[in-house]
Design an enzyme around this catalytic site. Structure first.
Site, PDB file in Angstrom:
ATOM      1  N   GLU A 246       0.837  -1.203   0.000  1.00 23.23           N
ATOM      2  CA  GLU A 246       0.000   0.000   0.000  1.00 23.23           C
ATOM      3  C   GLU A 246       0.876   1.259   0.000  1.00 23.23           C
ATOM      4  O   GLU A 246       0.587   2.228   0.693  1.00 23.23           O
ATOM      5  CB  GLU A 246      -0.960  -0.019   1.190  1.00 23.23           C
ATOM      6  CG  GLU A 246      -1.941  -1.190   1.118  1.00 23.23           C
ATOM      7  CD  GLU A 246      -2.807  -1.350   2.350  1.00 23.23           C
ATOM      8  OE1 GLU A 246      -2.429  -0.825   3.416  1.00 23.23           O
ATOM      9  OE2 GLU A 246      -3.853  -2.003   2.254  1.00 23.23           O
TER      10      GLU A 246
ATOM     11  N   GLU B 172      -5.745  -8.008  -1.601  1.00 24.74           N
ATOM     12  CA  GLU B 172      -6.403  -8.245  -0.327  1.00 24.74           C
ATOM     13  C   GLU B 172      -7.910  -8.143  -0.545  1.00 24.74           C
ATOM     14  O   GLU B 172      -8.417  -7.067  -0.861  1.00 24.74           O
ATOM     15  CB  GLU B 172      -5.979  -7.229   0.741  1.00 24.74           C
ATOM     16  CG  GLU B 172      -4.540  -7.342   1.187  1.00 24.74           C
ATOM     17  CD  GLU B 172      -4.191  -6.359   2.295  1.00 24.74           C
ATOM     18  OE1 GLU B 172      -5.118  -5.687   2.820  1.00 24.74           O
ATOM     19  OE2 GLU B 172      -2.995  -6.250   2.643  1.00 24.74           O
TER      20      GLU B 172
END
Length: 614
Positions: free
Chosen positions: A158, A236
């Site tokens: 991220e 995810e």
């Protein structure tokens, strides 16, 4: 030599197309005795791959000192995965988020005020390279190319939600290569172009993060529209929800929604990583915190990382597990199987009455790792402290009948305040705290401030989250007529004790209980069936943490929603010792109950961010 390739149409192992069906199981959130049980559930579900982060702060707790044993025995975890017939997607990025303390970065990085983490800053990369040299030596033999289970490597996580330094990503990539890691790199980011484009290298296999609900398919479609010439991947798929201290738990994704998302993702031939597939525990002080400035105040996460995952914190399958397994079985052309969970038993014990106590304030000199005297308050990191508590003591010499309203500038995170050994109140950072004031008696008074590190921020630009008192201690002095003295003075001269509480050895216990409102560790022995799970019911206690046989289970608080603490059977023997650090007042009857199940959704007191004696 075995080969791993990412082609436009999929993942290829030894030139054979292999569908990536993975789920997160974090070895550091489950005691080693519980790894295999959860791996077998993943295999039964139909997953091909385990995904796990690698927490730098556990593997290098002090700079230059490394740990790869017990809870941090990554090689043993990788070896076991191969034994169970599972591949491993190893997200070995220095940073992991994962609602973990400082996102997995070691707190000792914060001692250098000029360091720019997650960047091409030479000082940051020097530390990363020192760590990577040791980590990669452990990982290298377990690569698929060497006959091991690891097929993919996470480069950063991220990153588009933190920065945009592509030179850093390239330097990190090159360092892994120089240390002998040859497998393809992956990354996961939000689907928005700002996050995705800033956070990735084009040669990586880049996936998106998304809620595992039908609407989350839009994020996969956004990724698909970018025409990246890589297989479609959800890095995810959030099949559950994190839990915040003092906030009611709400379901993020029902079983039916998760199943619907999973079905659509499989129909798109997407690689899917279910996050989390197996819940776990933020043992000790490892919970992270979030701080969305301008939106939500600083909020720590709970000790439990159950996540409402398909497999619970204690390792049992839920309805969500079976609903999604049905989807996968159908996609793979398998017959539908009965929804039968493996046998699970936890024990309920008689109430454990705690019979001894050791006051924390008077025992601080005996258990502190450091004791220094400074002119102004120093933060934890300046004193090489990572977790736990820090105690500041100063003396106010002159008698004064006026009201001294206490102000703590730069409090991080929660303080309990004592004057001459008497509790005055508590404060929490970024909260509307009650007014704590007192008058200074004849002969002066000792002011003691005990500050708790509630978990460093784990996500976003605020990750530079130092703990303790970052500013000064001062007073707004109220005159008899209600006006205030023009006063910008600060307190000076602090005896400071670092209390990371890695060990409680050195405490002096007695049967006499401490005065009302003072922090103390309460202790007792108890009998149990060795090797069988239980859950400590902390109802009636206020705030603190618990050790069983010297192992720190984590934090509890009356604010909810987590009421129980999971005790893995691996910790229990026939004869055991429990120690409870209670910061305020123990339960009236000094007992801790046990249950054979967790309570993680108790009512939360969302309006109360501190504890006040009633």
């Amino acid at each position: 030599m075995n080969t791993v390739e990412i082609r436009p149409d999929g993942l290829y192992l030894n030139n054979e197309k292999t569908r990536l069906l993975s789920g997160e199981l974090h070895y550091f959130r489950v005691l080693p005795g519980g790894w295999r049980k959860r791996m077998k559930l993943m295999k039964d579900f139909g997953l091909t791959t385990i995904t796990t982060y690698v927490p730098w702060n556990l593997h290098e707790p002090k700079e230059g000192e490394f740990s790869f044993e017990g809870l941090t025995d990554l090689p043993a975890f990788l070896k076991m995965a191969k034994e169970e017939g599972l591949y491993v997607w190893l997200r070995l990025s220095p940073y992991m988020c994962s609602e973990w303390e400082m996102g997995g970065l070691p707190s000792w990085l914060l001692k250098d005020r000029n360091l720019c983490v997650r960047s091409s800053d030479p000082e940051w990369m020097r530390r990363v390279k020192n760590y990577n040299k040791v980590l990669c030596e452990k990982v290298r033999p377990y690569q698929f190319t060497e006959g091991g289970p690891v097929i993919l490597l996470g480069l950063e996580n991220e990153y588009g939600s933190f920065g945009s330094d592509k030179e850093y990503l390239k330097t990190l990539r090159d360092d892994y290569r120089e240390n002998g890691l040859v497998l393809p790199f992956t990354s996961a980011n939000g689907a928005d172009p700002f996050k995705f484009l800033n956070g990735t290298l084009p040669e990586n296999w880049n996936g998106v993060d998304a809620q595992a609900v039908p609407g989350g398919i839009r994020d996969l479609e956004i990724l698909d529209s970018m025409k990246l010439h890589k297989p479609l991947m959800c890095g995810e798929a959030w099949v559950g929800r994190i839990q915040f201290t003092g906030r009611s738990f709400s379901v993020n994704a029902e079983a039916e929604d998760c199943a619907a998302y999973f079905k659509k993702a499989l129909e798109k031939d997407a690689a899917v990583n279910l996050y989390m597939f197996c819940g776990g525990t933020n043992f000790g002080f490892m919970n992270g915190s979030l701080d969305h400035s301008g939106k939500d105040q600083f909020t720590p996460l709970c000790t439990s990382y159950d996540y409402d995952a398909p497999v619970s914190e204690e390792g049992t399958p839920r309805d969500k597990f079976f609903a999604m397994r049905d989807v996968l079985d159908e996609a793979l052309g398998k017959e539908k199987r009965p929804h039968v969970a493996p046998a699970y038993r936890a024990q309920t014990l008689p109430p454990i009455r705690l019979t001894e106590a050791a006051g924390l304030l008077e025992n601080a000199p005996a258990i502190a790792e450091k004791h220094v005297f400074t002119g102004k308050p120093w933060c934890m990191e300046d004193l090489d402290q990572d977790y736990g508590f820090i105690l500041y003591k100063t003396f106010i010499p002159y008698a004064d009948t006026r009201k001294y309203h206490l102000k703590i500038d730069g409090l991080a995170d929660r303080a309990t305040i004592y004057l001459n050994g008497v509790y005055q109140g508590s404060m929490m950072r970024e909260a509307e705290n009650s007014d704590i004031f007192f008058s200074n008696p004849e002969g002066g008074a000792e002011l003691a401030i005990l500050v708790e590190n509630c978990g460093r921020i784990d996500y976003g630009y605020n990750i530079y989250d130092r703990k303790g008192i970052l500013g000064c201690v001062r007073f707004a002095i109220e005159q008899p007529n209600g006006s205030y003295l023009f006063n910008l003075a600060n307190c000076m001269g602090f005896d400071t004790y670092t209390l990371p509480l890695r060990s409680l050895d050195g405490l002096t216990y007695a049967e006499k209980l401490p005065e009302k409102g003072l922090p103390a560790v309460y202790r007792a022995g108890f009998k149990a069936e060795a090797g069988v799970d239980t859950f400590l019911d902390m109802e009636g206690w206020h705030r603190g943490c618990v050790w069983v046989n010297g192992f720190n289970l984590g934090r509890y608080t009356e604010l909810g929603p987590q009421r129980t603490l999971y005790v893995p059977g691996e910790l229990l023997k026939e004869e055991n010792v429990i120690e409870v650090l209670e910061l305020h007042e123990p339960k009236d009857d000094l007992t801790v109950g046990t249950l054979d199940h967790a309570i993680l959704d108790a009512p939360a007191d969302e309006a109360d961010v501190k504890f006040e004696l009633k």
